[in-house]
Design an enzyme around this catalytic site. Structure first.
Site, PDB file in Angstrom:
ATOM      1  N   LYS A 141       0.871  -1.171   0.000  1.00  0.00           N
ATOM      2  CA  LYS A 141       0.000   0.000   0.000  1.00  0.00           C
ATOM      3  C   LYS A 141       0.908   1.221   0.000  1.00  0.00           C
ATOM      4  CE  LYS A 141      -3.706   2.201   2.540  1.00  0.00           C
ATOM      5  NZ  LYS A 141      -4.623   2.063   3.674  1.00  0.00           N
ATOM      6  N   LYS A 158      -1.848  -1.421  -4.087  1.00  0.00           N
ATOM      7  CA  LYS A 158      -2.767  -0.293  -3.959  1.00  0.00           C
ATOM      8  C   LYS A 158      -1.998   1.017  -3.996  1.00  0.00           C
ATOM      9  CE  LYS A 158      -6.104   1.220  -0.484  1.00  0.00           C
ATOM     10  NZ  LYS A 158      -6.741   0.812   0.750  1.00  0.00           N
TER      11      LYS A 158
HETATM   12  C1  PBG Z   1      -7.464   3.005   5.531  1.00  0.00           C
HETATM   13  C2  PBG Z   1      -7.766   2.900   4.101  1.00  0.00           C
HETATM   14  C3  PBG Z   1      -7.578   3.871   3.118  1.00  0.00           C
HETATM   15  C4  PBG Z   1      -8.092   3.333   1.957  1.00  0.00           C
HETATM   16  C5  PBG Z   1      -8.545   2.075   2.236  1.00  0.00           C
HETATM   17  N1  PBG Z   1      -8.304   1.816   3.576  1.00  0.00           N
HETATM   18  C6  PBG Z   1      -7.109   5.248   3.203  1.00  0.00           C
HETATM   19  C7  PBG Z   1      -5.772   5.598   3.662  1.00  0.00           C
HETATM   20  O1  PBG Z   1      -4.860   4.803   3.848  1.00  0.00           O
HETATM   21  O2  PBG Z   1      -5.637   6.785   3.847  1.00  0.00           O
HETATM   22  C8  PBG Z   1      -8.145   4.054   0.650  1.00  0.00           C
HETATM   23  C9  PBG Z   1      -9.123   3.493  -0.301  1.00  0.00           C
HETATM   24  C10 PBG Z   1      -9.496   4.401  -1.383  1.00  0.00           C
HETATM   25  O3  PBG Z   1      -8.955   5.502  -1.549  1.00  0.00           O
HETATM   26  O4  PBG Z   1     -10.376   4.005  -2.149  1.00  0.00           O
HETATM   27  N2  PBG Z   1      -6.526   2.149   5.992  1.00  0.00           N
END
Ligand code: PBG
Length: 326
Positions: A196, A249
């Protein structure tokens, strides 16, 4: 004499011929549909920065999953918005928490007819809004993975099929696997948000889920977008720790990482096409500058072509309708 070689246009001669030689196929079976459930909500609420996506009250979830299931989408990903936040994120692992209730409602009504996935993270549930717990103004890795394990266990008890840790804490997959196995949930899968990235594509989601960090940023735990080698090491680590499915991601700006992961590892590969990717398409289409459906499909095909076996996308329902002619 005419030139006899390489008449590639023969392959494109008719609709049916093009179908026959199509190299990448996409269907609603590739999709995981995100659902936002908000505690205490009476009616569906629009999310301004994500047109077409809503936050739902828990009573609406059975209907919503029905719609998703009729579109032949095999899986949903649950995100919860609790009514109370505190320093330790207690509502994230509460047996009667919003996500736990949602999971058991879906399980009760759909049995094995829908794969239920749930996000395992702390940012929606803590006052600081970070993905881990805060100690001395820093994000504390090892106490965080204890809480993440508690969240995963509470979701397993409620009947989840797949837990999806997204906090990017070191060792989270190992801790969760151990916790699940010890408690007798060895059948629950883990789909970790393995790579991520620290990304500006998440901001619409942070509006939707009210999880923006209240101080600092997420740079001390999410992967820098300049470092594909480090992303691969994250994936390698999660596979060693026992993840069943790896996830990358965001998706669109990380197709190289998806392709490299597919080349290197023999493990189911998922990609998350995030809120900002969705919002870009919606906003441009709203101006009449692009064709929403065509652009959405082109992006989703690109993610598949790069190597993703499945994808989380906010276009799941609309793309399924196009692909299935529903
Ligand atoms: C939180 C989380 C996030 C997303 C999914 N889970 C946001 C972040 O890390 O700030 C983002 C998903 C999206 O933007 O569609 N852990």
């Amino acid at each position: 004499m005419s030139f006899p070689t390489r008449r590639l246009r023969r392959l494109r001669i008719s609709e049916k011929m093009r179908e026959l030689v199509q190299e990448t196929r996409l269907s609603s079976r590739d999709f995981i549909c995100p659902i936002f459930i908000q505690e205490g909500l009476k009616t569906r609420q629009k999310i301004e920065s994500m047109p077409g996506i809503e936050r739902l009250p828990v009573d609406e979830v059975v209907d919503e999953v029905g719609t998703i299931s009729d579109l032949n989408i095999p899986a949903v990903m649950i995100f919860g918005l609790p009514s109370k936040k505190d320093d330790v994120g207690s509502s994230s692992f509460d047996e009667n928490g919003i996500v736990q209730k949602t999971i058991s409602e879906i399980r009760k009504n759909y049995g094995e007819k829908m794969v239920i996935m749930a996000d395992v993270c702390l940012c929606q549930y803590t006052l600081a809004g970070h993905c881990g717990l805060v100690k001395d103004k820093k994000i504390d890795n090892d106490s965080s993975i204890e809480t993440l394990t508690k969240i995963a266990l509470s979701q397993a008890k409620a009947g989840v099929d797949v837990v999806s840790p997204s906090a990017m804490m070191d060792g989270q997959v190992f801790a969760i696997r151990l916790g699940l196995d010890d408690a007798g949930y060895s059948d629950v899968l883990i789909m970790s948000h393995s790579a991520k990235h620290y990304s500006s594509f998440y901001s619409p989601f942070r509006d939707a889920a009210e999880c923006a960090p209240k101080f600092g940023d997420r740079k001390s735990y999410q992967v820098p977008y300049t470092n594909p080698r480090e992303a691969i090491r994250e994936i390698e680590a999660d596979i060693k720790e026992g993840t069943d499915i790896v996830m990358i991601k965001p998706a669109l700006a990380y197709l190289d990482v998806i392709a490299e992961t597919k080349r290197r590892f023999n493990v189911p590969l998922s990609a998350y096409s995030v809120s900002g990717e969705y919002a870009l398409v919606k906003a441009a289409a709203n101006q009449g500058w692009i064709q929403e459906n065509d652009v959405a499909l082109e992006i989703l095909y690109a993610i598949k072509r790069a190597g993703a076996d499945m994808m989380v996308t906010y276009f799941a329902k609309s793309a399924a309708k196009m692909l299935e002619n529903l």
